[in-house]
Design a protein around this motif. Structure first.
Motif, PDB file in Angstrom:
ATOM      1  N   TYR A 257       0.839  -1.194   0.000  1.00 42.03           N
ATOM      2  CA  TYR A 257       0.000   0.000   0.000  1.00 42.03           C
ATOM      3  C   TYR A 257       0.874   1.244   0.000  1.00 42.03           C
ATOM      4  CZ  TYR A 257      -3.146   3.702   1.404  1.00 42.03           C
ATOM      5  OH  TYR A 257      -3.851   4.886   1.443  1.00 42.03           O
ATOM      6  N   GLU A 258       0.677   2.088  -0.992  1.00 45.17           N
ATOM      7  CA  GLU A 258       1.379   3.370  -1.078  1.00 45.17           C
ATOM      8  C   GLU A 258       0.484   4.329  -1.849  1.00 45.17           C
ATOM      9  OE1 GLU A 258       3.884   6.432  -0.636  1.00 45.17           O
ATOM     10  OE2 GLU A 258       4.148   4.469   0.306  1.00 45.17           O
ATOM     11  N   PRO A 259       0.045   5.414  -1.213  1.00 43.51           N
ATOM     12  CA  PRO A 259      -0.867   6.347  -1.884  1.00 43.51           C
ATOM     13  C   PRO A 259      -0.314   6.838  -3.228  1.00 43.51           C
ATOM     14  CG  PRO A 259      -0.722   6.865   0.455  1.00 43.51           C
ATOM     15  CD  PRO A 259       0.318   5.820   0.180  1.00 43.51           C
ATOM     16  N   GLY A 260      -1.129   6.750  -4.262  1.00 46.11           N
ATOM     17  CA  GLY A 260      -0.769   7.234  -5.587  1.00 46.11           C
ATOM     18  C   GLY A 260      -0.017   6.247  -6.454  1.00 46.11           C
ATOM     19  N   PHE A 261       0.553   5.204  -5.845  1.00 48.55           N
ATOM     20  CA  PHE A 261       1.357   4.264  -6.626  1.00 48.55           C
ATOM     21  C   PHE A 261       0.534   3.435  -7.610  1.00 48.55           C
ATOM     22  CE2 PHE A 261       3.196  -0.084  -6.915  1.00 48.55           C
ATOM     23  CZ  PHE A 261       4.241   0.229  -7.772  1.00 48.55           C
ATOM     24  N   PRO A 262      -0.617   2.891  -7.222  1.00 43.63           N
ATOM     25  CA  PRO A 262      -1.369   2.076  -8.189  1.00 43.63           C
ATOM     26  C   PRO A 262      -1.721   2.835  -9.456  1.00 43.63           C
ATOM     27  CG  PRO A 262      -2.208   1.730  -5.978  1.00 43.63           C
ATOM     28  CD  PRO A 262      -1.256   2.881  -5.900  1.00 43.63           C
ATOM     29  N   GLU A 263      -2.056   4.115  -9.329  1.00 46.07           N
ATOM     30  CA  GLU A 263      -2.414   4.906 -10.498  1.00 46.07           C
ATOM     31  C   GLU A 263      -1.222   5.119 -11.429  1.00 46.07           C
ATOM     32  OE1 GLU A 263      -5.157   5.828  -7.112  1.00 46.07           O
ATOM     33  OE2 GLU A 263      -2.990   5.654  -7.354  1.00 46.07           O
ATOM     34  N   VAL A 264      -0.056   5.403 -10.852  1.00 49.45           N
ATOM     35  CA  VAL A 264       1.151   5.604 -11.666  1.00 49.45           C
ATOM     36  C   VAL A 264       1.546   4.287 -12.334  1.00 49.45           C
ATOM     37  CG1 VAL A 264       3.597   6.234 -11.621  1.00 49.45           C
ATOM     38  CG2 VAL A 264       1.948   7.524 -10.250  1.00 49.45           C
ATOM     39  N   LEU A 265       1.454   3.184 -11.596  1.00 48.27           N
ATOM     40  CA  LEU A 265       1.780   1.871 -12.140  1.00 48.27           C
ATOM     41  C   LEU A 265       0.878   1.533 -13.328  1.00 48.27           C
ATOM     42  CD1 LEU A 265       3.203  -0.933 -11.916  1.00 48.27           C
ATOM     43  CD2 LEU A 265       1.377  -1.579 -10.309  1.00 48.27           C
ATOM     44  N   THR A 266      -0.425   1.654 -13.132  1.00 44.37           N
ATOM     45  CA  THR A 266      -1.382   1.293 -14.183  1.00 44.37           C
ATOM     46  C   THR A 266      -1.227   2.176 -15.411  1.00 44.37           C
ATOM     47  OG1 THR A 266      -2.965   0.520 -12.527  1.00 44.37           O
ATOM     48  CG2 THR A 266      -3.827   1.041 -14.718  1.00 44.37           C
ATOM     49  N   ARG A 267      -1.071   3.464 -15.187  1.00 48.40           N
ATOM     50  CA  ARG A 267      -0.972   4.401 -16.302  1.00 48.40           C
ATOM     51  C   ARG A 267       0.218   4.072 -17.199  1.00 48.40           C
ATOM     52  NH1 ARG A 267      -2.169   8.601 -13.625  1.00 48.40           N
ATOM     53  NH2 ARG A 267      -0.106   9.197 -12.873  1.00 48.40           N
ATOM     54  N   ASN A 268       1.340   3.726 -16.601  1.00 43.45           N
ATOM     55  CA  ASN A 268       2.539   3.497 -17.409  1.00 43.45           C
ATOM     56  C   ASN A 268       2.636   2.090 -17.976  1.00 43.45           C
ATOM     57  OD1 ASN A 268       4.289   6.071 -17.363  1.00 43.45           O
ATOM     58  ND2 ASN A 268       3.484   5.893 -15.280  1.00 43.45           N
ATOM     59  N   LEU A 269       1.922   1.149 -17.392  1.00 45.72           N
ATOM     60  CA  LEU A 269       1.754  -0.147 -18.054  1.00 45.72           C
ATOM     61  C   LEU A 269       0.913   0.022 -19.311  1.00 45.72           C
ATOM     62  CD1 LEU A 269       1.071  -2.462 -14.980  1.00 45.72           C
ATOM     63  CD2 LEU A 269       3.050  -2.619 -16.507  1.00 45.72           C
ATOM     64  N   GLU A 270      -0.146   0.814 -19.190  1.00 42.90           N
ATOM     65  CA  GLU A 270      -1.063   0.995 -20.321  1.00 42.90           C
ATOM     66  C   GLU A 270      -0.422   1.776 -21.462  1.00 42.90           C
ATOM     67  OE1 GLU A 270      -4.452   2.792 -18.517  1.00 42.90           O
ATOM     68  OE2 GLU A 270      -5.283   0.877 -17.813  1.00 42.90           O
ATOM     69  N   ASN A 271       0.448   2.755 -21.128  1.00 45.47           N
ATOM     70  CA  ASN A 271       1.058   3.528 -22.213  1.00 45.47           C
ATOM     71  C   ASN A 271       2.307   2.857 -22.784  1.00 45.47           C
ATOM     72  OD1 ASN A 271       3.295   4.249 -20.551  1.00 45.47           O
ATOM     73  ND2 ASN A 271       2.274   6.121 -19.843  1.00 45.47           N
ATOM     74  N   GLY A 272       2.699   1.727 -22.193  1.00 47.92           N
ATOM     75  CA  GLY A 272       3.792   0.941 -22.751  1.00 47.92           C
ATOM     76  C   GLY A 272       5.180   1.356 -22.324  1.00 47.92           C
ATOM     77  N   ARG A 273       5.293   2.342 -21.443  1.00 46.71           N
ATOM     78  CA  ARG A 273       6.630   2.773 -21.021  1.00 46.71           C
ATOM     79  C   ARG A 273       7.205   1.903 -19.908  1.00 46.71           C
ATOM     80  NH1 ARG A 273       4.852   8.410 -21.779  1.00 46.71           N
ATOM     81  NH2 ARG A 273       4.441   8.564 -19.546  1.00 46.71           N
ATOM     82  N   LEU A 274       6.367   1.065 -19.307  1.00 44.74           N
ATOM     83  CA  LEU A 274       6.815   0.246 -18.182  1.00 44.74           C
ATOM     84  C   LEU A 274       6.460  -1.214 -18.423  1.00 44.74           C
ATOM     85  CD1 LEU A 274       7.889   0.012 -15.240  1.00 44.74           C
ATOM     86  CD2 LEU A 274       5.550   0.489 -14.466  1.00 44.74           C
ATOM     87  N   ARG A 275       7.437  -2.090 -18.231  1.00 40.20           N
ATOM     88  CA  ARG A 275       7.168  -3.516 -18.269  1.00 40.20           C
ATOM     89  C   ARG A 275       8.109  -4.217 -17.291  1.00 40.20           C
ATOM     90  NH1 ARG A 275      10.449  -6.363 -22.013  1.00 40.20           N
ATOM     91  NH2 ARG A 275      11.761  -5.052 -23.341  1.00 40.20           N
TER      92      ARG A 275
END
Length: 433
Positions: free
Chosen positions: A47-65
């Protein structure tokens, strides 16, 4: 740039997601296949505030794998961040560096010429120079050290908008590369501290040692207040007005915990002893001892509050994590106190907004409740040990109707004691009359 982050625990996962957030292509790597699979699906392992949103956003845009292969990391990245854990060695105060060494040994043979390896893990001073020499054996590979200063609960903010960037290196090319990596932060005028490897390593442990010292100082003053009838909260407010001292980290209570401060100050002492400088940081032994004594003092307060014996007494503990906005129970003062109360024969029920699963895994002998009010039902004493905002919203008059006895032990100095006393509660607090 193309970056890899080796180790996807708390530090590494946040760093990987945030580096993708500022525009880099990032590959996160870990030996834990289950963790990598979860992250790749957008499931945060903590649990870390704001982390799930940053994780999901960058998986979806392809910059993170994510991957489990160091060979893939070496082929993918220009810059490789080491973010693995450095826990305390069993039976010793020293840091366990096997995970850091394993990354270097596993990554090194696959690195391309010109690659830059960047340490972010907290390590004993001298580690970086040793690793730099080892990496040079693999070819034209540079090492820099870039310590992290994350606060759990604020890790995303601290990564995207740090209060400073510290980089230790031996080659101007390394510093220039990292200036490019952190260009977004530097454009926002984040202070940059370029230095040598040893100083960069020392900055993190020096900072944590100072913060731990400040916390233990005010807790030492709490001990004096307890002996004299003084009020440590008023004392802290009065000295905190002095700008040379400041009010932050001057809240007395049950003390510090977590996965960093305790083990970092112990590892610092151990390394200083190896260097023949143990006298210079001998005071950190007292800092550690004061901190641990506050846990004992809370147990003593609870015991006294219920008449001198905890046997068969029902105790409600509010808080299991070492701090709010986290699910981390590593070296948590709250959970340590709960376990100590249980050890003296009390029936202990623990509530925490986020940390119940981790607490249950660490201390299965305790009882747990998903609701704060439910945890307090039939309690002979309520003990407040983690300063979650939810606990400040509890209605003491309503809670008095569900407990066996309206007795509160305050371990964090955030609850309005006057309001609880007005509602009929008997209140005991560290360092206050």
């Amino acid at each position: 740039m193309r970056l890899t982050v080796i180790g996807t625990g708390y530090l590494g996962a946040v760093h990987a997601a945030c580096m993708a957030e500022i525009g880099h292509e990032v590959l996160g790597v870990d030996v834990d296949e289950a963790k990598i699979a979860a992250l790749a699906e957008g499931q945060a392992p903590f649990y870390e505030p704001g982390f799930p949103e940053v994780l999901t956003r960058n998986l979806e845009n392809g910059r993170l794998r994510f991957s489990t292969s160091l060979a893939d990391a070496a082929a993918f990245g220009d810059v490789h961040f080491i973010c693995v854990g450095t826990p305390q060695l069993p039976g010793s105060d020293a840091a366990d560096l096997r995970h850091v060494d394993a990354v270097v040994e596993g990554l090194g043979p696959h690195l391309r010429a010109g690659a830059l390896v960047v340490g972010k893990s907290t390590v004993p001073v001298g580690t970086a120079s040793r690793l730099a020499a080892r990496l040079r054996e693999f070819g034209d590979v540079q090492l820099a050290w870039n310590p992290e200063f994350l606060r759990e609960g604020f890790a995303v903010e601290d990564t995207l908008r740090p209060d400073r960037l510290v980089v230790g290196s031996t080659d101007p090319r390394s510093e220039q590369t990292l200036r490019h990596v952190y260009a977004t932060m530097l454009n926002d005028l984040t202070p940059w501290v370029g230095t040598d490897l040893a100083t960069a390593e020392l900055v993190k442990v020096a900072a944590n040692s100072f913060l731990a010292t400040k916390i233990s100082f005010i807790n030492a003053m709490a001990e004096i207040c307890e002996a004299t009838g003084g009020d440590v909260t008023t004392l802290a407010r009065a000295i905190g007005y002095d700008t040379r001292i400041g009010e932050r980290f001057l809240r007395a209570g049950v003390g510090f915990g977590g996965g960093c401060l305790p083990k970092d100050i112990r590892a610092f002492r151990a390394r200083a002893a190896e260097l023949g400088c143990d006298e210079s940081v001998r005071f950190l032994a007292d800092v550690d001892a004061i901190n641990l004594r506050r846990r004992v003092k809370v147990v003593q307060l609870v015991r006294e509050a219920v008449g001198g014996s905890l046997a068969d007494r029902s105790v409600a503990v509010l808080g299991a994590t070492f701090k709010p906005d986290s699910d981390d129970v590593r070296d948590s003062p709250a959970l340590a106190v709960a376990a100590a109360l249980h050890g003296e024969g009390a029936r202990v029920t623990v509530h925490d907004p986020r940390g119940l699963d981790n607490a249950r895994a660490a201390r299965p002998e305790l009882d747990y409740s998903p609701g704060a009010e439910k945890a307090c039902e039939g309690a002979d004493v309520v003990v407040h040990l983690t300063e979650w905002p939810e606990y400040l919203e509890l209605d003491p008059a309503e809670l008095a109707d569900v407990v066996a006895a309206p007795v509160l032990v305050e371990g964090r100095h955030t609850i309005d004691l006057a309001a609880w006393r007005s509602a009929g509660w008997e209140v005991h607090a560290l360092g206050r009359p």
